[in-house]
Design an enzyme around this catalytic site. Sequence first.
Site, short mmCIF file in Angstrom:
data_model
loop_
_atom_site.label_atom_id
_atom_site.label_comp_id
_atom_site.label_asym_id
_atom_site.label_seq_id
_atom_site.Cartn_x
_atom_site.Cartn_y
_atom_site.Cartn_z
N HIS A 189 -15.62 -4.19 5.49
CA HIS A 189 -15.05 -2.85 5.61
C HIS A 189 -16.08 -2.01 6.37
O HIS A 189 -17.17 -1.73 5.88
CB HIS A 189 -14.82 -2.27 4.21
CG HIS A 189 -14.15 -0.94 4.21
ND1 HIS A 189 -13.10 -0.63 3.39
CD2 HIS A 189 -14.38 0.19 4.92
CE1 HIS A 189 -12.71 0.61 3.59
NE2 HIS A 189 -13.49 1.13 4.52
N ARG A 223 -12.12 14.15 6.31
CA ARG A 223 -12.97 14.97 5.44
C ARG A 223 -14.38 14.40 5.48
O ARG A 223 -14.63 13.37 6.10
CB ARG A 223 -12.45 14.93 4.00
CG ARG A 223 -12.27 13.49 3.48
CD ARG A 223 -11.86 13.44 2.03
NE ARG A 223 -11.44 12.12 1.61
CZ ARG A 223 -12.23 11.11 1.31
NH1 ARG A 223 -13.54 11.25 1.43
NH2 ARG A 223 -11.73 9.94 0.91
N GLU A 260 1.17 -4.93 4.71
CA GLU A 260 0.39 -5.43 5.82
C GLU A 260 -0.32 -6.70 5.40
O GLU A 260 -0.61 -6.91 4.22
CB GLU A 260 -0.61 -4.40 6.34
CG GLU A 260 -1.71 -4.01 5.40
CD GLU A 260 -2.63 -2.96 5.99
OE1 GLU A 260 -2.22 -2.27 6.95
OE2 GLU A 260 -3.75 -2.81 5.49
N GLY A 293 -7.20 3.26 -4.02
CA GLY A 293 -6.75 2.04 -4.68
C GLY A 293 -5.49 2.19 -5.48
O GLY A 293 -4.90 1.19 -5.90
N LYS A 349 0.82 -1.21 0.00
CA LYS A 349 0.00 0.00 0.00
C LYS A 349 0.85 1.26 0.00
O LYS A 349 1.89 1.32 0.67
CB LYS A 349 -0.90 0.02 1.23
CG LYS A 349 -1.84 -1.16 1.34
CD LYS A 349 -2.60 -1.19 2.64
CE LYS A 349 -3.61 -0.09 2.74
NZ LYS A 349 -4.45 -0.24 3.97
N GLU A 361 -11.59 4.10 9.59
CA GLU A 361 -11.92 2.90 8.83
C GLU A 361 -11.24 1.67 9.42
O GLU A 361 -10.08 1.71 9.85
CB GLU A 361 -11.53 3.07 7.37
CG GLU A 361 -12.20 4.28 6.72
CD GLU A 361 -12.15 4.25 5.21
OE1 GLU A 361 -11.55 3.30 4.65
OE2 GLU A 361 -12.71 5.17 4.58
N ASN A 374 -9.93 9.01 7.29
CA ASN A 374 -10.18 9.95 6.20
C ASN A 374 -10.63 11.27 6.82
O ASN A 374 -11.74 11.36 7.36
CB ASN A 374 -11.25 9.42 5.25
CG ASN A 374 -10.69 8.38 4.31
OD1 ASN A 374 -9.65 8.58 3.69
ND2 ASN A 374 -11.35 7.24 4.22
#
Length: 451
Positions: free
Chosen positions: A207, A292, A199, A164, A157, A274, A290
């Site tokens: 999710h 926002r 990870e 993504g 990542k 998340e 996130n």
Amino acid sequence: MATQRVFVANRGEIALRIIDACDRLGFETVLGVSAADRDSLSARRAGRVVTLGGPRAAESYLNVPAVVHAAVATGCTAVHPGYGFLAEREDFARLCAENGLVFVGPRPEQLQALGDKISARRLAEAVGVPVSPGGPTTTAADALALARRIGFPVLVKAAFGGGGRGMKQVHDETGLVAAWELASSEAAASFGDGTVFIERFVQSAKHVEVQILGDAHGNRIHLAERECSLQYRYQKIIEEAPCVALSDEARRRLHGYALRIADALDYVSLGTVEFLVDVERGDICFLEVNPRVQVEHPVTEAITGVDLVREQLLVAFGEPLRLRQDDVRVDGHAVELRLTAQDPGHGLRPSPGRLTHWRPSPVGGVRWDTHMYEGYLFPPYYDALMAKIIAHGPDREAALARARAAIAGLQVQGCTTNQSLLRELLDTPEIIHDTVTTRWLEDRFAEEMQA
């Protein structure tokens, strides 16, 4: 509070959403648009419109000096960045402050801390929030050694950015080095920094994200959780709230973890924490924050009755939260469908064009957040989102039924959309019985959605 003038530094349905919230607060609005969006619905609704530059995002919505200059020149007191574009840019938030503009979002130092996913992982670990085994890597050899230690499958990542890009799933050693190099290259090209980390990949996970809201006076609350497991190439397609698959104990843990991270940051504004949740084993792993407003915020608004954008604006102007945790109540269930100008028969390839027919279906209990209108020329330069269809009902079954009726009754011509895919998804047993995990959509529709 004195009348404020807010510069809306975004486009599409989120620009309309911000303008609507400002209108209801009695705030004036100025909208910055690209050359391609001069005739947009948000441009028709804003109090004033300023052209930022050419049609491409780099020439307009991502042009930091142009946005700040336009906001100052039009006498604005604040800038609302919406989501995407400049919403998570620490340098933009600092420049707003330096020019006397209120940035409607977290403080620059909070954006900086959360923009680096490696630092965010360390923060979570420091306050006792579980993370998936892994860590930073500087070479492909380091990545291979770490992957062997934590076990496959793994995710490679990007440390900065999201959506993504710079993210690769690897199932065994043979593909790791190539995936690490590709992810690093994509991250450098997309976000200006090629740092990546590894990870362990949680294979059968949901999710789940928790909505948080904090003010500058030390008050912080959560507004329940959302499930966003239905994804294709890490892009969410259907979201719902609350997550009915969680046990009461797992739900309490998630909410507590989210507030623990918010407190550690002294977090101000809207944010989303998340997680990946293995509902069978009960394992919870922190993913990211996130900082926002999220695309899927309307499902939280539907079940709590709280206007999140309104609260975000008030907090930005220094107002204390009007809500306490005990004031937050969950009423029923909500489902959000993302209607996009994409062709599901060709890997959800973008399908811009002119809308020759547009008729949303008049189904009760359904909210349409959209910037579409008949005759609109859907541009090829931006995100493919056309509308968010939010169905609310007394329970999940009722919300899904209203969502089915809404998407089935929609009449749209001129662009190929994902309407057929949404209709098919809502009728699948896995979605009806809520057994979907983050990999389900790509595995289930692998052949028919090949690009």
